[in-house]
Structure formats: structure tokens, C-alpha cells
Design a protein around this motif. Structure first.
Motif, PDB file in Angstrom:
ATOM      1  N   ALA A   1      38.294  68.986 -16.418  1.00  0.00           N
ATOM      2  CA  ALA A   1      39.443  68.291 -15.825  1.00  0.00           C
ATOM      3  C   ALA A   1      38.958  67.094 -15.008  1.00  0.00           C
ATOM      4  O   ALA A   1      38.060  67.251 -14.194  1.00  0.00           O
TER       5      ALA A   1
ATOM      6  N   GLY B   1      42.754  76.093 -16.218  1.00  0.00           N
ATOM      7  CA  GLY B   1      41.441  75.846 -16.806  1.00  0.00           C
ATOM      8  C   GLY B   1      40.695  77.149 -16.984  1.00  0.00           C
ATOM      9  O   GLY B   1      41.048  78.174 -16.362  1.00  0.00           O
TER      10      GLY B   1
ATOM     11  N   GLU C   1      45.311  64.041 -10.250  1.00  0.00           N
ATOM     12  CA  GLU C   1      45.786  65.322 -10.787  1.00  0.00           C
ATOM     13  C   GLU C   1      46.753  65.930  -9.783  1.00  0.00           C
ATOM     14  O   GLU C   1      46.334  66.427  -8.732  1.00  0.00           O
TER      15      GLU C   1
END
Lengths: 448, 292
Positions: A263, A280, B131
Motif C-alpha cells: 500500500a 491488506g 490513503e
């Protein structure tokens, strides 16, 4: 209504009492200043009670242990200072002003800086006096607190980075066999499994802080250099990073990042939140997160519910388990102290050694052999999977100074290469140059 | 006799400033001179070391990380000082009235200035993270990719500048408001009688009247922004690829992480010289233009 004469008499009586109190014999209580990291959590640990919240948290355990010591030793008064992590700005200032604490927590990686300056005391003699058995230290712990053949601290724990696995997502990706995660044995397998994971789940295989983070990259580098048996510190003043072994590691992580198998754009809190939220497959983070993740695994409805495993880094280049470890230790700063104060400090260290199991509940690796082998410790969740690291884990060579700064530089350059801001060769060459420049300019013993 | 008394009086007057002068000499002038001396030594946090002359300065000019931090700092100052000089003036012009709405917005714009750098960076981290940050959620609503505010070396300093401008607007705005409120009302009344336009009034009356404050704000912000530290330290640690490492962060890393305090002191002297020169240039240039 108050009569002035009465007030004067009262004040005089109070002064007389204070004067008499000052004439009393000196108290038999020995005061010891303890300086520690791990945060403040008195609200969770009421004085004289066991933790009422988060009982396996670092802060709660250490607070309770110091309370227990205090309770068992009424002749010693602990004055506890809580320093913000990592604690060295405060400690250095105290040393510079000639007023360090009597006992302090210190990372094993920071101990060479203070030991080489003569700021902390060697403890072999003191440990012998109080019967603190250094032969009971695990190999990783003993190695971490020993400099030039002398023991400079009571090892409290070892910690390392681990592979924390979301087993529910691994099952979805077809990467579980016999209830265990299928982990890679070489770089090709790692890439193949990561691609398979992404194809089946639509999620990144690896979660690791990439923003505002340096240490994690460095730990990956050191562990996989040890995996390849690379000698990257031929002597404590010289690092070798512009090597085929280091290039292999950085290129692998660069490819993982470029293919979106890790990520992007996450800092530490974001990466932890992503793992807790099931975003994840593997989270690369330290031993200290085991408790938090395990609690999630026991919470119905959470993404990790009944689906959490933790493993040492799988070896991708060699076959022998290796890991870069660091640890926390308790050290005795050099200062004038009475024999009673010295005895109190050593007594506290012995007490902390005897409570190694309690501290190991936090997730950190035990530093005492008897604890590491005990059924009590091994029955804690996942400890069987990681306990070997207490023996096989390796710190950097004991003479290497400024390890925190080295960690920053290596992580900085690795991050630049992995995210494509620099070529791998350039980044490794810069890292090597910057670290060697740093070590070259560390004051030599004759300059001090 | 009277002359003697006046001389005695002038000497004793110094006693009024003596406490301040003593503290100033001990806490500012002495460390400044000690720092200059230290920059000529190879020394660590606990003293010791040897005299190396100007070697620390020579090292700095060979150190790519330091040179990058100097460039970053100048870039940051160029990004922040103009908006921090102009935007607060515009806000002050808009809010220089006695309505409740104006008072409310004066409070709103000043409120960010009372926050500590820790809070400011926490708030902006939640906005800018690529994010899950607020900005990325907004761009996702429009189907666009998240902007890497904190992880793209080309953008990261602009992000730092946005954070800083948001944080620091309040004080210069208050300085401008204070200056605007001291402009005599009768000049505006005279301009109104002469049918002067809003623009003409601004250009010929308001701006000349607050010109000293504009210089003050520009110099003040210049000195302040050259000392950028907390925002990159807390949000990016100077990354990615050193693109947000300013000089003060470099000094911090060298001094407190590497304990190379002689080298850090040399970098501090260079920062001091840069700020001094930039301030003097600004001051003399604006004076030459006839601002009184």
C-alpha cells in the motif's frame, strides 16, 4: 472573629513544629530516580492496584511493576520520570547538566553511544553482588547489553519486526495450508504469492508505513542482509551497503512497491489502521503490536476475528532463520551516589529480571532463558512462533555508535529508492557515504 | 550642580533596563557567541573535541543534504512570505469594520494561530494523507486519483506552505487591523468629499498609511519562515527524498541525533547569516523605495 494574639501564637507554634521536624534524624528511606519511556497511564493503573484497563500494554505493565517494587520495598522511594520516546534528548540534557537519573531505560542500539562516553556504568560487579545471573540472559539479550566484554545494562526485552498475517484474507487468496499461512522462501515466490493475493482479494499483500517513517525500511534491510550472511559492518566505523546483497533487497521492495503489492502513501497510524480494518494481507511491524492484533482477533465482527497469525520474517535468500533485533535495557547512569542508592538500583534491576515474564506479556521477546523456555510464556498466544528469535536475533555489532542516526539515514535512502525518487545504486551509494561520514566524524576516544 | 545631577540621573536610568539587559546578554548574546565559537570545533553533546577552524563550514558546502536543505528553505520562504504578507492585509481590509459578522470572522481567522504545531500537523495529516485523508476522499468522489501531498517530492513543500499559511494568518492580520484602525478617519472623509474611488482611496491613503506594518510583517514572516521546523519534523521527517528537510531540521538531526554539535553550530551560523542578510536586504530595498 479572630483575635490577633491567637493568630500570632498559632503561627509561632507552627514554626516551632517545623523547626523540631527539621531536627529529627534523617529518614531511612533511599530515594531513587527512575527514568523510563513507554508513556503515562496512571488512569489505567490506580496506585496499589493491578491495571484496570489494557493489562498487557507496555505502559500499564511497567507502571504496575514499579508500583509492586515500591510496595515490596518501603525503605526505597522511587521517583519516576516519564520521558517521551525515545528519551535521549532529555537524558542527554540531564547528563550535560550533571544530573542524570539513577536508573533509566535505554535501547540496546543507543547503549554504545553512552558507554563509549563513560556515561553509564558497567554492571558485571554489581550484578554479582546482588546475585543477578547474567548467564540467564538469552543470547540476543546478552549480546545487546555487552560492550567490549562488559555488561552495561539489565536487558528488559528484545524486539524485532515481524510478519503479522490476516489469515482470513490469506484463506481467501488460497494462501493457507493446514491452518498455517503459506509464506515465501525466495524473492520469486514472494512476488508470485503477492500477485496471487492481490488478484484474489483486490488488496495489497504488504502493509508497511512508507510516509514519515524510516526505521521500518532499515529493519527490513538489516534482517535480509543477515539472511544473506552479508558482513555489512566489517568494523564499527565502516558500513558497506553498495553491495549486491543490499541491491537485491532494495530491488525486491522496489518491485513490490511499483506493482502496487504494497500500500502506498501510508504513515505508521494509517498502516496499522489499514491492517486492523482488513485492508491488506501482511503488516510489517514489531513485536509490540501482537497484543493489539490478538485482541482484535478475539473480537467478533472485526476483520481479524479468528484470523490472525504472526511469524518471523521468512528467509528469502538463505535457509537459516535470521533477524535484526534491538531491545530495551535498564542502565545505571554514572553519577555520585551513596552505597544505599546503588544497592537500591541493583535491587530494582534484580526485581525487573525476576518479572521478565510480566514484561514479555506485552509481546516483546523475553530476555531470560528460563522465561523463554517456560510453559507459562510459551502458552501465551503466538509465542511459540517467535520465541526462537530470542536466540537467533542479532543486534548490530556492539561497537557501532549512533545507531539511531544510521537507522534514519539508511531508511531515508531506502525509501527514496523504493519509491523511485532515486536509482537503487545511487541511494545505496548515498546511504553508505552518509553513514560512513557520520561514523568518521564521531569523536575518537582521545578527542573526548 | 544641575549638570552633575542630570549625569547622575542618566546613569541610574540604566538600572531600569539592567534586568532585561542581563537576561538578554545571558540567554541570547552569550549563546550566540558561544555558538560561533563551537562552530570552529569538532565536538559532541558532552563537550570535548578539538579545534578544526573552518573545517565544519567547508564540510557543509560539500554536504549535499545540507545544500538541499538550504534550497528547500529558500523555496519554502518564497512560497509562504508573499501570501503571508498579502492575504492577511486583504483579510484585514475586509474585516476592518464594526459589525458582528466581521468580529466573528476575525476570531475565526485568528483561531488557527493559537493552536500548537502538534495540533496543526495532526489536523493537516488527516486532510492530506493520500490513503484515507479528507483530500483523497474528495478527489475519489470525482473519480480522480489521490494527490500525493506528502509523498511526492515536487508537492510536499507546497503542502508545508499551505499548512503554514493556514496556521500563521492570524497574527499579521491582527497587526494590519491595528494599523488600519490608526489611520485618521478625517483623511477618508476628505477623500469621500473628493469623490475618490475605493481603489484610489486604497492606493493613495490606506496602503501608504500601513506601509510600515507591511514591511514589519514581511520581515517578521521572513525571519519566522526561515526557521521552519515543526511541520516537516512531525509530518514527513524531511522526506520524501529530503524534499521537505529545512535547515533547522538538518541542524536538529545533526545536533541531537548525530551529536555532532560543532557541525550543527556551523549550520546554525549559516542560517543566522542568511536570515540577517535577507532581513537587511528587505529593509533597505523597501526604505530606498521611499517608504517612511
Amino acid at each position: 472573629m479572630c483575635r490577633p494574639q491567637n493568630s500570632i501564637v498559632t503561627v509561632l507554634a507552627a514554626i516551632a513544629c517545623l523547626a523540631l521536624a527539621a531536627c529529627q534524624p534523617k529518614s531511612d528511606v533511599t530515594e531513587v530516580t527512575v527514568q523510563r519511556i513507554f508513556g503515562e497511564c496512571r488512569a489505567n493503573v490506580p496506585q496499589g492496584q493491578a491495571p484496570i484497563k489494557n493489562p498487557d500494554g507496555e505502559c500499564e505493565v511497567v507502571t504496575h511493576l514499579l508500583d509492586e517494587f515500591q510496595k515490596a520495598n518501603p525503605d526505597i522511594r522511587l521517583k519516576v520520570n516519564i520521558a517521551p520516546w525515545p528519551g535521549y534528548d532529555q537524558l542527554s540534557a540531564q547528563f550535560a547538566s550533571g544530573d542524570p537519573p539513577d536508573i533509566a531505560t535505554m535501547h540496546m542500539s543507543a547503549m554504545p553511544d553512552f558507554a563509549s562516553r563513560g556515561l553509564i556504568e558497567p554492571l558485571d560487579g554489581g550484578f554479582k553482588e546482588v546475585g543477578l545471573d547474567v548467564d540467564n540472559f538469552t543470547p540476543a539479550a546478552r549480546n545487546g547489553v555487552t560492550i567490549d566484554g562488559q555488561v552495561y545494562g539489565m536487558p528488559f526485552d528484545n524486539w524485532t519486526q515481524l510478519w503479522h498475517v490476516n489469515m482470513n484474507l490469506f484463506a481467501k487468496a488460497g494462501l493457507v495450508r493446514d491452518g498455517q499461512p503459506i509464506l515465501p522462501h525466495n524473492p520469486e515466490e514472494l512476488l508470485a504469492q503477492a500477485r496471487q493475493f492481490k488478484a484474489k482479494t483486490g488488496l495489497p499483500y504488504l502493509l508497511q508505513p512508507t510516509d514519515n517513517e524510516r526505521a521500518a525500511f532499515t529493519r527490513n534491510m538489516f534482517t535480509y542482509l543477515l539472511d544473506q550472511k552479508a558482513v555489512f559492518f566489517s568494523d564499527p566505523k565502516t558500513i558497506r551497503l553498495n553491495t549486491p546483497e543490499a541491491r537485491r533487497i532494495v530491488n525486491l521492495f522496489k518491485q513490490i512497491y511499483a506493482e502496487g503489492l504494497m500500500a502506498p502513501g501510508q504513515d505508521y497510524p494509517a498502516a496499522m489502521a489499514a491492517f486492523l480494518n482488513g485492508e491488506g494481507g501482511i503488516c510489517l511491524v514489531g513485536t509490540w503490536m501482537i497484543g493489539t492484533f490478538e485482541a482484535e482477533a478475539n473480537t467478533e465482527g472485526r476483520p481479524l476475528y479468528h484470523g490472525y497469525a504472526v511469524k518471523p520474517y521468512p528467509m528469502l535468500f538463505g535457509t537459516e532463520q535470521a533477524a535484526y533485533v534491538d531491545g530495551h535495557a535498564w542502565v545505571m547512569p554514572k553519577r555520585d551516589r551513596t552505597p544505599a542508592e546503588r544497592a537500591a538500583v541493583l535491587k530494582l534491576m534484580k526485581f525487573l529480571q525476576a518479572h521478565d515474564y510480566d514484561w514479555a506479556r506485552t509481546g516483546h521477546l523475553p530476555t531470560q532463558k528460563d522465561v523463554a523456555q517456560s510453559a507459562q510464556y510459551l502458552s501465551l498466544p503466538h509465542r511459540n512462533d517467535i520465541v526462537a528469535l530470542a536466540s537467533t536475533g542479532k543486534t548490530l555489532p556492539a561497537g557501532v555508535e549512533r545507531q539511531f542516526a544510521i537507522q534514519d539515514i539508511v531508511g531515508d535512502e531506502m525509501a527514496s529508492a523504493i519509491r523511485g525518487h532515486k536509482s537503487v545504486d545511487q541511494a545505496l551509494s548515498d546511504a553508505e557515504h552518509r553513514v560512513n561520514d557520520l561514523l568518521f566524524h564521531v569523536l575518537s576516544r582521545q578527542d573526548r | 550642580m544641575s549638570r552633575a545631577l542630570s549625569q547622575k540621573g542618566s546613569w541610574t536610568n540604566a538600572l531600569f533596563v539592567a534586568p532585561y539587559l542581563f537576561v538578554y546578554l545571558c540567554l541570547l548574546i552569550y549563546p550566540l557567541i558561544a555558538g560561533m565559537g563551537l562552530s570552529l570545533f569538532k565536538a559532541d553533546l558532552f563537550g570535548g573535541g578539538s579545534f578544526v577552524g573552518f573545517e565544519n563550514f567547508a564540510r557543509l558546502f560539500r554536504d549535499e543534504v545540507f545544500l538541499q536543505s538550504v534550497a528547500n528553505t529558500f523555496y519554502f520562504v518564497a512560497l509562504t512570505v508573499p501570501p503571508l504578507t498579502v492575504l492577511p492585509l486583504l483579510l484585514a481590509l475586509l474585516l476592518n469594520r464594526t459589525t458582528r459578522v466581521a468580529a466573528f470572522f476575525r476570531g475565526v481567522f485568528f483561531s488557527s494561530s493559537v493552536l500548537s504545531v502538534t495540533i496543526v500537523t495532526l489536523v493537516w495529516r488527516m486532510i492530506l494523507m493520500s490513503e484515507g485523508g479528507l483530500a483523497s476522499n474528495i478527489t475519489a468522489l470525482f473519480g480522480a486519483d489521490a494527490i500525493a501531498f506528502l509523498s511526492d517530492p515536487k508537492i510536499v513543500m507546497i503542502s508545508m506552505a499551505i499548512i503554514t499559511v493556514w496556521w500563521c494568518l492570524g497574527l499579521p492580520m491582527m497587526l494590519y487591523l491595528s494599523a488600519l484602525q490608526q489611520v485618521p478617519k478625517d483623511i477618508y472623509e476628505a477623500a469621500e468629499l473628493d469623490n475618490a474611488s475605493w481603489w484610489r482611496t486604497l492606493w493613495s491613503i490606506t496602503l501608504p498609511s500601513v506601509s510600515r506594518t507591511i514591511i514589519l510583517v514581511a520581515i517578521f514572516e521572513c525571519v519566522l519562515q526561515f526557521q521552519l521546523f515543526g511541520q516537516p519534523q512531525l509530518i514527513t521527517q524531511g522526506g520524501p527524498n529530503g524534499a521537505s528537510r529545512p535547515i533547522v531540521l538538518f541542524i536538529f538531526e545533526i545536533g541531537f541525533r548525530r551529536w555532532d554539535v560543532g557541525y550543527a553550530a556551523a549550520a546554525s551560523q549559516i542560517l543566522f547569516a542568511i536570515i540577517l542578510i535577507a532581513t537587511l536586504v528587505q529593509y533597505f530595498v523597501t526604505r530606498k523605495r521611499g517608504v517612511q
